[in-house]
Design a protein around this motif. Sequence first.
Motif, PDB file in Angstrom:
ATOM      1  N   THR A 166      -5.624 -35.889  15.380  1.00  0.00           N
ATOM      2  CA  THR A 166      -4.786 -35.648  16.553  1.00  0.00           C
ATOM      3  C   THR A 166      -4.134 -36.936  17.025  1.00  0.00           C
ATOM      4  O   THR A 166      -2.943 -36.961  17.345  1.00  0.00           O
ATOM      5  N   PHE A 167      -4.889 -38.015  17.070  1.00  0.00           N
ATOM      6  CA  PHE A 167      -4.336 -39.298  17.500  1.00  0.00           C
ATOM      7  C   PHE A 167      -3.310 -39.857  16.512  1.00  0.00           C
ATOM      8  O   PHE A 167      -2.410 -40.591  16.899  1.00  0.00           O
ATOM      9  N   TYR A 225     -11.134 -34.394  13.393  1.00  0.00           N
ATOM     10  CA  TYR A 225     -10.020 -33.669  14.000  1.00  0.00           C
ATOM     11  C   TYR A 225      -9.410 -34.486  15.145  1.00  0.00           C
ATOM     12  O   TYR A 225      -8.195 -34.533  15.300  1.00  0.00           O
ATOM     13  N   LEU A 226     -10.239 -35.138  15.938  1.00  0.00           N
ATOM     14  CA  LEU A 226      -9.743 -35.983  17.023  1.00  0.00           C
ATOM     15  C   LEU A 226      -8.929 -37.149  16.462  1.00  0.00           C
ATOM     16  O   LEU A 226      -7.843 -37.457  16.977  1.00  0.00           O
ATOM     17  N   LEU A 227      -9.418 -37.757  15.405  1.00  0.00           N
ATOM     18  CA  LEU A 227      -8.679 -38.846  14.763  1.00  0.00           C
ATOM     19  C   LEU A 227      -7.329 -38.356  14.233  1.00  0.00           C
ATOM     20  O   LEU A 227      -6.304 -39.009  14.438  1.00  0.00           O
ATOM     21  N   GLY A 277     -15.493 -32.644  14.121  1.00  0.00           N
ATOM     22  CA  GLY A 277     -14.842 -32.847  15.421  1.00  0.00           C
ATOM     23  C   GLY A 277     -14.230 -34.232  15.544  1.00  0.00           C
ATOM     24  O   GLY A 277     -13.112 -34.393  16.041  1.00  0.00           O
ATOM     25  N   GLY A 278     -14.937 -35.235  15.085  1.00  0.00           N
ATOM     26  CA  GLY A 278     -14.416 -36.599  15.135  1.00  0.00           C
ATOM     27  C   GLY A 278     -13.202 -36.775  14.232  1.00  0.00           C
ATOM     28  O   GLY A 278     -12.233 -37.443  14.591  1.00  0.00           O
TER      29      GLY A 278
END
Length: 67
Positions: free
Chosen positions: A12-13, A8-10, A5-6
């Motif tokens: 995305t950014f 994927y968030l990175l 999850g982390g």
Amino acid sequence: MLCNGGGYLLLTFLTDYRFGLFRSVPFPVHGWLDLLTGIGLLAAPWLFDFEAGSAERNLTWALGYRS
């Protein structure tokens, strides 16, 4: 799963699209990384020898199928 999850968030950014903050990863590369993540999640039950019918196996299949 927190790592996934982390990460994927990175990603995305870092992706070059509307919600990207730094916009350094081209969108097609983002798509390929999504595909590889999904394949990895679908293969995880065999790679890590999850027990048949276990919550871990079901979660990785559900997440991999959704990817």
